[in-house]
Design an enzyme around this catalytic site. Structure first.
Site: not given
Length: 480
Positions: A175, A236, A415
């Site tokens: 990620d 994220h 996600s």
């Protein structure tokens, strides 16, 4: 006539004697599924057949246990202090609680249990298991993490946690990197790697795609290195990692699905949240223990790999992704991929459409497919991904996990759905008697999922909503 009679009796007696030696009484059943590889045990429940001698008087009971202790193969010093003895009778007819003075490891425990069960009077033997109330962690934000709940729209985390918390499993999060100092992540982080090759960004590639010229840059002033810190401040990867394995029972923030698993953070997405396929593919191979030129060997091979990223092209047009996933699966890693947020058929997105990847759609707090989630015949399972509000992430409809500033906060997307499934895969591997293959883990995830009706998921949500408790229960009974 008399002679014949004698021969007949002799033959009968001989036959009976032969049968006595050829067919000894069947041993009692031994229940071993609850034994953990790193466990130690000293209490057992022995069920004797109703009316048998050990149930009628103390001496035959003690003799039965003494004989088992004498037969068991243990190191001499341990055998001398074994001290196998009865403690009390149970309300179940013929059942007795027995104990040893010395704690035994898993192998020794199984050996002793089999010797106890060898007595023809024994019906079964099991450990007298130490249990707790359902293992709901004490993390204060857990009450807001609706997506884990034992409910129609949650993954049934609390019920699963009474059986598995992910201990021993490693999950690679490919990620944007992580905030390593986050107090709800730090204890579960392994040394990771930064696979971003560009320090300053991808220039023309970025501007032609409508991004700033520095998109995809590492933001840390150098190329690939051993520091997977989220230098681009995307948050994220930190959020995804927290959903997989934020630390549980530390009285802080929220909790992850597999809160005793370890996270292997691999950074591939830089400025503007952009990554190159080549970097992501290298990270997939490396996470599973494969060799990548110019990168040191990975000392912590991942049991599970999570990819909450992708692009709008079918995997048939991205063979490097297929090759990387094939390599990871061949090395025994389960690969879990977010389906994408375009409200389109997942068949046109990679790596979610690659063979061997577990493709995950997103559901919302109403149990329906999230408005943005991709769908299709090749979706494998669905997990909570939440919904945004008109002004951004919704505190009530989003997925709550770790973010910057040492805080927790909401995000929404496939996600966020994918790491739920990656976390459940870690629970499965932790609960299984021996490591399961990626195909076995996928089968358990799909066969234990709760179906989602067509009215709640137009286009296809795979086998349904992932069910952590059912999956872990199935894993405990699976044959590797």
């Amino acid at each position: 006539m008399k002679l014949l009679s004698c021969r007949t009796h002799a033959l009968t007696a001989a036959t009976a004697l032969a049968l006595t030696f050829a067919a000894p009484a069947m041993a009692g059943r031994v229940y071993l599924d609850n034994l953990k590889a790193d466990g130690h045990y000293s209490r057992f429940i022995v069920k004797y057949r109703s009316g048998s001698e050990p149930t009628q008087a103390p001496n035959p009971l003690k003799a039965s246990l003494s004989a088992a202790a004498e037969r068991v193969a243990l190191p001499s010093e341990l055998k001398q202090r074994l001290g196998l003895k009865p403690l009390r009778a149970m309300i179940l007819s013929g059942a007795r609680v027995v104990a040893t003075d010395a704690a035994l490891d898993r192998s020794q425990t199984e050996t002793l249990m089999r010797q106890i069960a060898a007595d023809a009077n024994v019906e079964f033997v099991q450990i007298d298991e130490l249990q707790t109330l359902f293992a709901v962690p004490n993390d204060p934000v857990l009450s807001k993490q609706w997506h884990y709940a034992d409910s129609a729209v949650g993954i049934r985390g609390p019920s699963a946690w009474s059986m598995s918390t992910g201990r021993g499993a490693v999950v690679a999060v490919i990620d944007s990197g992580v905030y390593a100092a986050h107090t709800d992540l730090a204890a579960n982080l392994l040394p990771g790697y930064d696979f971003i090759g560009s320090a300053n960004g991808l220039g023309k590639l970025c501007t032609e795609a409508g991004y700033p010229a520095n998109c995809g840059g590492s933001g840390d002033g150098d190329g690939r290195d051993a520091n997977p810190e989220d230098s681009s401040k995307m948050e994220h990867g930190t959020h995804v990692a927290g959903t997989v394995a934020a630390v549980g029972n530390n009285g802080l923030g929220g909790v992850g699905v597999a809160y005793e698993a370890k996270i292997l953070p691999l950074r591939v997405s830089g400025n503007s949240g952009v990554n190159l396929t080549s970097d992501a593919a290298d990270a997939i191979v490396w996470a599973a223990g494969g060799a990548v030129s110019g990168v040191p060997a990975n000392p912590n091979r991942a049991d599970v790999i999570n990819l909450s990223l992708g692009g709008g092209a079918p995997c048939t047009q991205a063979p490097v992704y297929q090759a990387a996933i094939d390599s990871a699966v061949a090395n025994g890693s389960v690969v879990v991929v977010a389906a994408g947020n375009s409200n389109k058929d997942v068949a046109n997105f990679s790596p979610a459409s690659c063979n061997g990847a577990i493709s995950v759609a997103a559901s919302n707090k109403k149990g329906k497919r999230s408005s943005y989630s991709n769908f299709g015949a090749t979706i494998d399972v669905t997990a909570p991904g939440g919904e945004d509000s008109f002004i951004g992430p919704s505190a009530t409809e989003g997925i709550i996990s770790t973010i910057g500033g040492n805080k927790t906060g909401p995000m929404a997307g496939t996600s966020m759905a994918s790491p739920h499934v990656a976390g459940v895969a870690a629970l499965i591997q932790s609960a299984a008697r021996a490591k399961l293959s990626p195909a076995q883990v996928e089968h358990i995830l799909k066969s234990s999922a709760r179906p989602i009706s067509a009215s709640n998921c137009s286009g296809g949500c795979g086998a349904g909503l992932v069910d952590a408790a059912a999956a872990v229960a199935a894993a405990r009974n699976a044959t590797p």
